[in-house]
Design a protein around this motif. Structure first.
Motif, PDB file in Angstrom:
ATOM      1  N   TYR A 109      41.461  47.186   2.573  1.00 46.52           N
ATOM      2  CA  TYR A 109      40.602  48.152   1.903  1.00 46.52           C
ATOM      3  C   TYR A 109      39.679  47.374   0.997  1.00 46.52           C
ATOM      4  N   GLY A 110      38.400  47.601   1.152  1.00 45.50           N
ATOM      5  CA  GLY A 110      37.431  46.857   0.364  1.00 45.50           C
ATOM      6  C   GLY A 110      36.565  47.769  -0.456  1.00 45.50           C
ATOM      7  N   ILE A 111      35.277  47.553  -0.391  1.00 46.41           N
ATOM      8  CA  ILE A 111      34.326  48.272  -1.221  1.00 46.41           C
ATOM      9  C   ILE A 111      34.181  49.727  -0.800  1.00 46.41           C
ATOM     10  N   SER A 112      34.132  50.002   0.484  1.00 50.05           N
ATOM     11  CA  SER A 112      33.889  51.375   0.932  1.00 50.05           C
ATOM     12  C   SER A 112      35.191  52.087   1.268  1.00 50.05           C
ATOM     13  N   THR A 113      35.046  53.343   1.666  1.00 48.20           N
ATOM     14  CA  THR A 113      36.209  54.138   2.075  1.00 48.20           C
ATOM     15  C   THR A 113      36.623  53.809   3.494  1.00 48.20           C
ATOM     16  N   LYS A 114      35.923  52.884   4.117  1.00 42.00           N
ATOM     17  CA  LYS A 114      36.184  52.533   5.509  1.00 42.00           C
ATOM     18  C   LYS A 114      36.968  51.225   5.560  1.00 42.00           C
ATOM     19  N   PRO A 115      38.248  51.277   5.932  1.00 40.91           N
ATOM     20  CA  PRO A 115      39.035  50.048   5.954  1.00 40.91           C
ATOM     21  C   PRO A 115      38.744  49.201   7.187  1.00 40.91           C
ATOM     22  N   THR A 116      39.096  47.938   7.089  1.00 40.44           N
ATOM     23  CA  THR A 116      39.085  47.030   8.228  1.00 40.44           C
ATOM     24  C   THR A 116      40.535  46.783   8.600  1.00 40.44           C
ATOM     25  N   ILE A 117      40.835  46.869   9.896  1.00 33.54           N
ATOM     26  CA  ILE A 117      42.196  46.594  10.345  1.00 33.54           C
ATOM     27  C   ILE A 117      42.169  45.449  11.350  1.00 33.54           C
ATOM     28  N   ARG A 118      43.295  44.771  11.460  1.00 30.86           N
ATOM     29  CA  ARG A 118      43.467  43.751  12.497  1.00 30.86           C
ATOM     30  C   ARG A 118      44.584  44.241  13.398  1.00 30.86           C
ATOM     31  N   ILE A 119      44.302  44.260  14.684  1.00 33.81           N
ATOM     32  CA  ILE A 119      45.276  44.711  15.667  1.00 33.81           C
ATOM     33  C   ILE A 119      45.556  43.548  16.612  1.00 33.81           C
ATOM     34  N   LYS A 120      46.833  43.406  17.005  1.00 37.73           N
ATOM     35  CA  LYS A 120      47.243  42.330  17.901  1.00 37.73           C
ATOM     36  C   LYS A 120      47.949  42.928  19.106  1.00 37.73           C
ATOM     37  N   ASP A 121      47.721  42.292  20.250  1.00 33.70           N
ATOM     38  CA  ASP A 121      48.541  42.574  21.422  1.00 33.70           C
ATOM     39  C   ASP A 121      48.995  41.232  21.996  1.00 33.70           C
ATOM     40  N   ASP A 122      49.578  41.237  23.173  1.00 33.75           N
ATOM     41  CA  ASP A 122      50.096  39.998  23.763  1.00 33.75           C
ATOM     42  C   ASP A 122      48.995  38.992  24.109  1.00 33.75           C
ATOM     43  N   THR A 123      47.734  39.473  24.169  1.00 34.60           N
ATOM     44  CA  THR A 123      46.646  38.601  24.612  1.00 34.60           C
ATOM     45  C   THR A 123      45.753  38.094  23.482  1.00 34.60           C
ATOM     46  N   GLY A 124      45.921  38.625  22.264  1.00 35.19           N
ATOM     47  CA  GLY A 124      45.079  38.163  21.166  1.00 35.19           C
ATOM     48  C   GLY A 124      45.043  39.130  20.010  1.00 35.19           C
ATOM     49  N   GLU A 125      44.033  38.979  19.174  1.00 33.44           N
ATOM     50  CA  GLU A 125      43.851  39.850  18.010  1.00 33.44           C
ATOM     51  C   GLU A 125      42.369  40.153  17.856  1.00 33.44           C
ATOM     52  N   ILE A 126      42.086  41.286  17.207  1.00 33.20           N
ATOM     53  CA  ILE A 126      40.698  41.683  16.973  1.00 33.20           C
ATOM     54  C   ILE A 126      40.643  42.521  15.702  1.00 33.20           C
ATOM     55  N   PHE A 127      39.514  42.435  15.011  1.00 33.03           N
ATOM     56  CA  PHE A 127      39.295  43.242  13.822  1.00 33.03           C
ATOM     57  C   PHE A 127      38.537  44.505  14.194  1.00 33.03           C
ATOM     58  N   SER A 128      38.750  45.551  13.418  1.00 30.73           N
ATOM     59  CA  SER A 128      38.065  46.815  13.628  1.00 30.73           C
ATOM     60  C   SER A 128      37.716  47.428  12.284  1.00 30.73           C
ATOM     61  N   ASN A 129      36.477  47.886  12.150  1.00 28.88           N
ATOM     62  CA  ASN A 129      36.068  48.677  10.989  1.00 28.88           C
ATOM     63  C   ASN A 129      36.237  50.141  11.370  1.00 28.88           C
ATOM     64  N   LEU A 130      37.071  50.857  10.656  1.00 19.95           N
ATOM     65  CA  LEU A 130      37.291  52.276  10.934  1.00 19.95           C
ATOM     66  C   LEU A 130      36.281  53.109  10.156  1.00 19.95           C
ATOM     67  N   ILE A 131      35.959  54.307  10.668  1.00 21.48           N
ATOM     68  CA  ILE A 131      35.029  55.167   9.947  1.00 21.48           C
ATOM     69  C   ILE A 131      35.728  56.022   8.902  1.00 21.48           C
ATOM     70  N   SER A 132      37.056  56.075   8.947  1.00 16.75           N
ATOM     71  CA  SER A 132      37.803  56.828   7.942  1.00 16.75           C
ATOM     72  C   SER A 132      39.096  56.074   7.623  1.00 16.75           C
ATOM     73  N   PRO A 133      39.737  56.392   6.510  1.00 16.33           N
ATOM     74  CA  PRO A 133      40.976  55.693   6.167  1.00 16.33           C
ATOM     75  C   PRO A 133      42.038  55.835   7.255  1.00 16.33           C
ATOM     76  N   VAL A 134      42.949  54.884   7.289  1.00 17.08           N
ATOM     77  CA  VAL A 134      44.057  54.929   8.234  1.00 17.08           C
ATOM     78  C   VAL A 134      44.859  56.201   7.954  1.00 17.08           C
ATOM     79  N   PRO A 135      45.178  56.985   8.997  1.00 21.59           N
ATOM     80  CA  PRO A 135      45.927  58.229   8.778  1.00 21.59           C
ATOM     81  C   PRO A 135      47.265  57.989   8.082  1.00 21.59           C
ATOM     82  N   GLU A 136      47.700  58.975   7.322  1.00 14.43           N
ATOM     83  CA  GLU A 136      48.987  58.871   6.641  1.00 14.43           C
ATOM     84  C   GLU A 136      50.089  58.720   7.676  1.00 14.43           C
ATOM     85  N   GLY A 137      51.089  57.950   7.347  1.00 17.04           N
ATOM     86  CA  GLY A 137      52.200  57.733   8.254  1.00 17.04           C
ATOM     87  C   GLY A 137      52.033  56.503   9.126  1.00 17.04           C
TER      88      GLY A 137
END
Length: 177
Positions: free
Chosen positions: A108-136
């Protein structure tokens, strides 16, 4: 404009938008200090619009982004093709994608839009979401990420030196599996 805000909304907002919360706290501290030093009630009266703006505007923007995400997510669920992270490259630029992987990091940075890093068996990638990560949904969960592949320049973010970019996902929404 109707804005229904509960105490839990304020707590979640403070957690997901630390810069807005810190700005609000700085404004409140300076207002209280100025009021204490000067004993002039007009300082408080003049600060009220700023305090309300620093509270309500980021909350409203966050709510609007969540509504947009909720509207777009069903379409992306229906039309997005599933990819492994290693398959995301210049050929998939501007494509709707679905990625299944482990949520590795939430920033969580300056805006209400978080950046997440997701990994699978083949690598990792960053994503800027347009809304906060859902609760849960928390770090370590297996999620589905829906979004559009975009360029992320290595040194300057959205603009930079040609050919020095890597793919990034502009995330429309996240679902927990």
């Amino acid at each position: 404009m109707q804005l229904n805000v509960s105490l839990s909304d304020l707590k979640r907002h403070a957690k997901t938008t630390p810069s807005a919360f810190i700005s609000l706290m700085i404004c409140l501290v300076f207002t209280a200090w100025s009021l204490y030093i000067s004993r002039n009630i007009w300082i408080l009266i003049m600060a009220i619009p700023f305090i309300l703006g620093l509270t309500l505007i980021p909350i409203k923007i966050s709510q609007m982004n969540k509504e947009l995400s909720d509207q777009l997510l069903p379409e992306y669920i229906h039309y997005a093709n599933e990819y492994n992270i290693s398959e995301i490259n210049k050929d998939t630029l501007n494509q709707r994608v679905k990625i299944v992987g482990k949520l590795d990091k939430i920033i969580y940075g300056i805006s209400t839009k978080p950046t997440i890093r997701i990994k699978d068996d083949t690598g990792e990638i960053f994503s800027n979401l347009i809304s906060p990560v859902p609760e849960g949904i928390k770090k370590g969960d297996i999620i589905e990420l829906y979004g559009v592949v975009a360029k992320h320049y290595k040194f300057f973010g959205i603009m930079g030196i040609p050919n020095l970019w890597k793919p990034k996902i502009y995330g429309i929404g996240v679902r927990k599996i």
